[in-house]
Design an enzyme around this catalytic site. Structure first.
Site, PDB file in Angstrom:
ATOM      1  N   ASN A  89      31.970  19.036  38.996  1.00  0.00           N
ATOM      2  CA  ASN A  89      32.221  18.391  37.700  1.00  0.00           C
ATOM      3  C   ASN A  89      32.209  16.879  37.887  1.00  0.00           C
ATOM      4  O   ASN A  89      32.075  16.385  38.997  1.00  0.00           O
ATOM      5  CB  ASN A  89      33.529  18.891  37.074  1.00  0.00           C
ATOM      6  CG  ASN A  89      34.722  18.574  37.942  1.00  0.00           C
ATOM      7  OD1 ASN A  89      35.033  17.419  38.190  1.00  0.00           O
ATOM      8  ND2 ASN A  89      35.393  19.607  38.450  1.00  0.00           N
TER       9      ASN A  89
ATOM     10  N   LYS B 221      19.532  30.182  51.436  1.00  0.00           N
ATOM     11  CA  LYS B 221      19.269  29.564  50.133  1.00  0.00           C
ATOM     12  C   LYS B 221      18.639  30.597  49.186  1.00  0.00           C
ATOM     13  O   LYS B 221      17.736  31.339  49.602  1.00  0.00           O
ATOM     14  CB  LYS B 221      18.311  28.383  50.347  1.00  0.00           C
ATOM     15  CG  LYS B 221      18.071  27.563  49.120  1.00  0.00           C
ATOM     16  CD  LYS B 221      17.112  26.423  49.412  1.00  0.00           C
ATOM     17  CE  LYS B 221      16.610  25.853  48.100  1.00  0.00           C
ATOM     18  NZ  LYS B 221      15.358  25.144  48.246  1.00  0.00           N
TER      19      LYS B 221
ATOM     20  N   PRO C 127      42.059  30.170  42.301  1.00  0.00           N
ATOM     21  CA  PRO C 127      43.519  30.166  42.187  1.00  0.00           C
ATOM     22  C   PRO C 127      43.956  28.936  41.399  1.00  0.00           C
ATOM     23  O   PRO C 127      43.341  27.874  41.521  1.00  0.00           O
ATOM     24  CB  PRO C 127      44.000  30.077  43.642  1.00  0.00           C
ATOM     25  CG  PRO C 127      42.832  29.531  44.404  1.00  0.00           C
ATOM     26  CD  PRO C 127      41.600  29.996  43.676  1.00  0.00           C
ATOM     27  N   ASP C 128      44.983  29.084  40.586  1.00  0.00           N
ATOM     28  CA  ASP C 128      45.493  27.936  39.823  1.00  0.00           C
ATOM     29  C   ASP C 128      46.553  27.240  40.681  1.00  0.00           C
ATOM     30  O   ASP C 128      47.680  27.728  40.832  1.00  0.00           O
ATOM     31  CB  ASP C 128      46.068  28.404  38.481  1.00  0.00           C
ATOM     32  CG  ASP C 128      46.333  27.219  37.562  1.00  0.00           C
ATOM     33  OD1 ASP C 128      46.828  26.183  38.056  1.00  0.00           O
ATOM     34  OD2 ASP C 128      46.038  27.331  36.360  1.00  0.00           O
ATOM     35  N   ILE C 129      46.164  26.107  41.249  1.00  0.00           N
ATOM     36  CA  ILE C 129      47.042  25.407  42.202  1.00  0.00           C
ATOM     37  C   ILE C 129      48.298  24.911  41.495  1.00  0.00           C
ATOM     38  O   ILE C 129      49.420  25.091  41.980  1.00  0.00           O
ATOM     39  CB  ILE C 129      46.266  24.234  42.854  1.00  0.00           C
ATOM     40  CG1 ILE C 129      45.018  24.786  43.540  1.00  0.00           C
ATOM     41  CG2 ILE C 129      47.145  23.468  43.838  1.00  0.00           C
ATOM     42  CD1 ILE C 129      43.961  23.742  43.851  1.00  0.00           C
TER      43      ILE C 129
ATOM     44  N   PHE D  18      47.761  17.722  34.750  1.00  0.00           N
ATOM     45  CA  PHE D  18      46.912  16.972  33.825  1.00  0.00           C
ATOM     46  C   PHE D  18      46.197  17.962  32.912  1.00  0.00           C
ATOM     47  O   PHE D  18      46.025  19.123  33.268  1.00  0.00           O
ATOM     48  CB  PHE D  18      45.886  16.134  34.600  1.00  0.00           C
ATOM     49  CG  PHE D  18      46.434  14.775  34.983  1.00  0.00           C
ATOM     50  CD1 PHE D  18      47.437  14.675  35.935  1.00  0.00           C
ATOM     51  CD2 PHE D  18      45.961  13.624  34.383  1.00  0.00           C
ATOM     52  CE1 PHE D  18      47.960  13.437  36.273  1.00  0.00           C
ATOM     53  CE2 PHE D  18      46.472  12.381  34.718  1.00  0.00           C
ATOM     54  CZ  PHE D  18      47.475  12.281  35.667  1.00  0.00           C
TER      55      PHE D  18
ATOM     56  N   LYS E 216      49.723  24.284  27.351  1.00  0.00           N
ATOM     57  CA  LYS E 216      49.355  24.312  28.778  1.00  0.00           C
ATOM     58  C   LYS E 216      50.583  24.131  29.658  1.00  0.00           C
ATOM     59  O   LYS E 216      50.730  24.762  30.689  1.00  0.00           O
ATOM     60  CB  LYS E 216      48.320  23.220  29.062  1.00  0.00           C
ATOM     61  CG  LYS E 216      47.651  23.365  30.398  1.00  0.00           C
ATOM     62  CD  LYS E 216      46.402  22.532  30.500  1.00  0.00           C
ATOM     63  CE  LYS E 216      45.271  23.131  29.678  1.00  0.00           C
ATOM     64  NZ  LYS E 216      44.094  22.303  29.630  1.00  0.00           N
TER      65      LYS E 216
ATOM     66  N   LYS F  65      51.507  26.922  32.415  1.00  0.00           N
ATOM     67  CA  LYS F  65      51.449  26.624  33.854  1.00  0.00           C
ATOM     68  C   LYS F  65      52.835  26.557  34.481  1.00  0.00           C
ATOM     69  O   LYS F  65      52.970  26.619  35.698  1.00  0.00           O
ATOM     70  CB  LYS F  65      50.738  25.287  34.086  1.00  0.00           C
ATOM     71  CG  LYS F  65      49.347  25.215  33.476  1.00  0.00           C
ATOM     72  CD  LYS F  65      48.286  25.267  34.520  1.00  0.00           C
ATOM     73  CE  LYS F  65      46.912  25.122  33.890  1.00  0.00           C
ATOM     74  NZ  LYS F  65      45.852  25.139  34.895  1.00  0.00           N
TER      75      LYS F  65
HETATM   76  N1  CTP Z   1      44.532  23.000  37.984  1.00  0.00           N
HETATM   77  C1  CTP Z   1      44.798  23.501  39.233  1.00  0.00           C
HETATM   78  N2  CTP Z   1      44.083  24.539  39.726  1.00  0.00           N
HETATM   79  C2  CTP Z   1      43.110  25.107  38.987  1.00  0.00           C
HETATM   80  C3  CTP Z   1      42.804  24.618  37.717  1.00  0.00           C
HETATM   81  C4  CTP Z   1      43.542  23.567  37.236  1.00  0.00           C
HETATM   82  O1  CTP Z   1      45.688  22.982  39.894  1.00  0.00           O
HETATM   83  N3  CTP Z   1      42.430  26.109  39.495  1.00  0.00           N
HETATM   84  C5  CTP Z   1      45.333  21.919  37.441  1.00  0.00           C
HETATM   85  C6  CTP Z   1      44.615  20.607  37.337  1.00  0.00           C
HETATM   86  O2  CTP Z   1      44.777  19.811  38.498  1.00  0.00           O
HETATM   87  C7  CTP Z   1      45.323  19.967  36.146  1.00  0.00           C
HETATM   88  C8  CTP Z   1      45.579  21.162  35.249  1.00  0.00           C
HETATM   89  O3  CTP Z   1      45.696  22.267  36.122  1.00  0.00           O
HETATM   90  O4  CTP Z   1      46.573  19.432  36.497  1.00  0.00           O
HETATM   91  C9  CTP Z   1      44.445  21.372  34.287  1.00  0.00           C
HETATM   92  O5  CTP Z   1      44.474  22.658  33.831  1.00  0.00           O
HETATM   93  P1  CTP Z   1      43.214  23.509  33.352  1.00  0.00           P
HETATM   94  O6  CTP Z   1      43.719  24.845  33.043  1.00  0.00           O
HETATM   95  O7  CTP Z   1      42.061  23.398  34.292  1.00  0.00           O
HETATM   96  O8  CTP Z   1      42.917  22.805  32.084  1.00  0.00           O
HETATM   97  P2  CTP Z   1      41.768  21.885  31.650  1.00  0.00           P
HETATM   98  O9  CTP Z   1      40.964  21.354  32.784  1.00  0.00           O
HETATM   99  O10 CTP Z   1      42.483  20.885  30.839  1.00  0.00           O
HETATM  100  O11 CTP Z   1      40.824  22.842  30.840  1.00  0.00           O
HETATM  101  P3  CTP Z   1      41.038  24.167  29.944  1.00  0.00           P
HETATM  102  O12 CTP Z   1      41.972  23.739  28.832  1.00  0.00           O
HETATM  103  O13 CTP Z   1      39.677  24.463  29.524  1.00  0.00           O
HETATM  104  O14 CTP Z   1      41.625  25.234  30.796  1.00  0.00           O
END
Ligand code: CTP
Length: 398
Positions: A208, A286, A304-306, A324, A338, A342
């Site tokens: 990205n 490839k 994984p959602d860190i 963020f 959010k 989270k």
């Molecule tokens: N984050 C993370 N791990 C992930 C995805 C997101 O730690 N796999 C954290 C990012 O660092 C940020 C926040 O979660 O702090 C953003 O959440 P995300 O769910 O990715 O939201 P957006 O990028 O804002 O997009 P969307 O609303 O489309 O989910």
């Protein structure tokens, strides 16, 4: 008390320079030693002899004084001090600092120093209020320069208003505060930053546009307040901050592993733009076009959602977890949802509609959502957002 502290005191060329002679005396009363540096213009207002007599130290005036270079080079001179103080800081000197000029001894020292810089601006009210000076002041603040004043008052030119240099005792108090240990001393903060790259095959990846600029600025600001910072970054283009532990990763899974091994921490700031998916069963070779015109299917799985994992309740959960949110619509409602989803304490939401130029740009306009509601900050540089956020983190952990 300032026992044993070394101050490099740069005199700019303004009528307030006479007050800086008194500052030398006050600093010495507190146990500090003072090395004066006078610009050429400063010497029109005070003499090197008076500065040297009060400081009981050699006074430096000229960049190309070879004797001085033999004794102490300008790099060494700029770093031997614990703090660099500019008093008076004229409009011209501030402009040179903001622009990174190094055309005389004073400006070269200011560019070369690895120490904090505190300035006491002094100028005519119109010069202080001029948009150029205000721009320079904002830039200097964003660069981490500390300010003492200016204050309101009557000026030598007969006008009244802001621009008058703070009194020596006020500058002394600012110097004492700057030399005190930062409010985050002894605290460990993890910052995630930058994009992640998720390999598709050995040569391609999902990515990205995140530059990592905001994350780098946050890490720098936290370190500036005395925190021990572990900076876990994906392949970002922004320069890495100094004075922090940098852990370079590529994928979301590696970022999670690095964050876990950096625990325990007092706070975590998740500024990374983590890729949402990774490719399952990446081929070792490839992927080739087969000429059929169809795109090979990619088997994607969610990363994984860190942030959610750091926020989960447990003995290792940092006291403060900040996430963020990149939003294009309904910023506050989406950020509030959010935050709940989270489990983090604060969400810093940015409006990333392309017309804002925020993603990849140098400015940010954020709304900070906490348990107490939403606070929208005016658009400012990413460095300023970082300083303000770091100050809030320090307050929350105090
Ligand atoms: N984050 C993370 N791990 C992930 C995805 C997101 O730690 N796999 C954290 C990012 O660092 C940020 C926040 O979660 O702090 C953003 O959440 P995300 O769910 O990715 O939201 P957006 O990028 O804002 O997009 P969307 O609303 O489309 O989910």
């Amino acid at each position: 008390m300032l026992n044993g502290k070394r101050i490099l005191l740069i005199f700019g060329g303004g009528i307030a320079a006479f007050k800086s002679l008194d500052l030398i005396r006050r600093l010495r009363e507190q146990g500090a030693s003072v090395t004066p540096v006078l610009t050429r213009a400063a010497q029109e207002f005070v003499t090197p002899l008076s500065a040297s007599a009060l400081a009981a130290e050699k006074v430096y005036t000229d960049l190309f004084d070879l004797t001085d270079e033999a004794e102490m080079g300008h790099i060494e001179l700029s770093r031997a001090a614990d703090l660099v103080v500019v008093a008076p800081a004229t409009a011209d000197l501030m402009a040179k600092m903001a622009g990174g000029h190094a055309d005389d001894l004073a400006t070269t020292l200011l560019m070369a120093t690895d120490k904090r810089v505190l300035i006491a601006p002094a100028m005519n009210v119109r010069m202080w209020e001029h948009p150029a000076t205000q721009r320079n002041a904002a830039q200097l603040r964003a660069d981490g320069v500390l300010f003492a004043g200016p204050v309101d008052g009557s000026m030598a030119c007969g006008e009244f208003g802001p621009g008058r240099m703070s009194e020596p005792m006020e500058i002394l108090a600012a110097i004492e505060a700057a030399l005190a240990d930062g409010p985050l001393k002894g605290r460990h903060v993890i910052v995630t930053s930058g994009p992640t790259h998720e390999p598709i095959d050995p040569v391609r990846y999902i990515a990205n546009r995140s530059s990592g600029a905001q994350g780098s600025a946050i890490a720098r600001a936290l370190a500036g307040l005395g925190a021990r910072v572990t900076f876990v970054t994906g392949p970002a283009t922004a320069p890495r901050p100094g004075g922090v532990t940098v852990v370079e990763v590529e994928t979301a899974q590696q970022m999670l592993d690095a964050v876990k091994s950096a625990h325990p921490a007092d706070a975590a700031i998740c500024a990374a733009a983590v890729a949402d998916w990774h490719v399952v069963n990446q081929p070792e070779s490839k992927i080739k076009k087969d000429g059929s015109g169809t795109i090979p299917p990619l088997d994607l799985a969610e990363n994984p959602d860190i942030l959610a994992q750091i926020s989960a309740k447990g003995p290792d959960r940092p006291t403060l977890v900040v996430g963020f949110a990149a939003e294009t619509d309904d910023v506050i409602a989406n950020a509030t949802a959010k935050r709940a989803r989270k489990g983090c304490d604060w969400i810093v939401a940015n409006d990333v509609r392309p017309e804002t130029g925020i993603m990849g740009g140098s400015e940010n306009a954020v709304t900070v959502v906490t348990a107490d509601g939403a606070d929208s900050w005016p658009r400012m540089s990413k460095d300023q957002v970082a300083m303000r956020l770091a100050t809030l983190v320090a307050e929350a952990l105090s």
